[in-house]
Design a protein around this motif. Structure first.
Motif, PDB file in Angstrom:
ATOM      1  N   SER A 140       1.873   6.897   0.450  1.00 54.96           N
ATOM      2  CA  SER A 140       0.693   6.048   0.561  1.00 54.96           C
ATOM      3  C   SER A 140      -0.118   6.094  -0.734  1.00 54.96           C
ATOM      4  CB  SER A 140      -0.168   6.526   1.731  1.00 54.96           C
ATOM      5  OG  SER A 140      -1.454   5.970   1.663  1.00 54.96           O
ATOM      6  N   LYS A 141      -0.384   4.921  -1.288  1.00 54.49           N
ATOM      7  CA  LYS A 141      -1.217   4.858  -2.489  1.00 54.49           C
ATOM      8  C   LYS A 141      -2.636   5.323  -2.192  1.00 54.49           C
ATOM      9  CE  LYS A 141       1.353   1.358  -4.993  1.00 54.49           C
ATOM     10  NZ  LYS A 141       1.289   0.101  -5.725  1.00 54.49           N
ATOM     11  N   VAL A 142      -3.112   5.028  -0.996  1.00 58.89           N
ATOM     12  CA  VAL A 142      -4.444   5.482  -0.599  1.00 58.89           C
ATOM     13  C   VAL A 142      -4.484   7.005  -0.566  1.00 58.89           C
ATOM     14  CG1 VAL A 142      -6.138   5.502   1.280  1.00 58.89           C
ATOM     15  CG2 VAL A 142      -4.977   3.374   0.661  1.00 58.89           C
ATOM     16  N   SER A 156       0.806  -1.221   0.000  1.00 61.67           N
ATOM     17  CA  SER A 156       0.000   0.000   0.000  1.00 61.67           C
ATOM     18  C   SER A 156       0.841   1.274   0.000  1.00 61.67           C
ATOM     19  CB  SER A 156      -0.942  -0.002   1.200  1.00 61.67           C
ATOM     20  OG  SER A 156      -0.179   0.107   2.380  1.00 61.67           O
ATOM     21  N   GLY A 169      -4.564   8.387  -3.998  1.00 64.85           N
ATOM     22  CA  GLY A 169      -5.919   8.229  -4.534  1.00 64.85           C
ATOM     23  C   GLY A 169      -6.855   9.318  -4.028  1.00 64.85           C
TER      24      GLY A 169
END
Length: 136
Positions: free
Chosen positions: A77-79, A6, A82
């Motif tokens: 963080s990919k979250v 992640s 996003g």
């Protein structure tokens, strides 16, 4: 292992993503400072009320700080990326709504400003998406 999946490690793959986040931060921060400092002047020039520009400017300054923080982390963080892209898309949609609904009596310069910002934010988001994909 889930943590590694992640996040984006510092690597050549993350350079574009970090660049896109920092570019977005610089543009957002500069606009935010100008909105807060010159809200009355901008209000007259662009047909946007100062009561709208002050909180928008404050949001942009805080947003810029968050983007710089995100881009500076050892892992990104990919979250969070996003969420950044979703907020940027919402900004573009709100810009279109502002123009279509006629929320404010924009001048020609005001209309140009809203369009230019939406185009710039779309560009930031495109770069962020390209950087995100390189890290996947």
């Amino acid at each position: 292992m889930a943590t590694v999946a992640s996040t984006v490690k510092i690597a050549a793959d993350a350079k574009l993503l970090r660049f896109a986040l920092k570019l977005d931060a610089m543009g957002s921060g500069a606009n935010g400072v100008v909105y807060v400092v010159a809200a009355a002047l901008f209000g007259e020039m662009f047909g946007l009320p100062a009561a709208f520009l002050y909180p928008a400017g404050a949001f942009l300054v805080a947003w810029a700080a968050a983007l710089f923080f995100l881009a500076s982390r050892p892992t990104v963080s990919k979250v969070a990326v996003g969420i950044v892209m979703a907020v940027n898309i919402a900004w573009v949609a709100a810009s279109a709504e502002l123009l279509i609904a006629g929320w404010f009596p924009l001048t020609g310069l005001g209309t140009a400003l809203v369009i230019a910002q939406a185009v710039a934010v779309t560009g930031f988001t495109g770069l962020q998406f390209a950087g995100f994909r390189k890290t996947a």
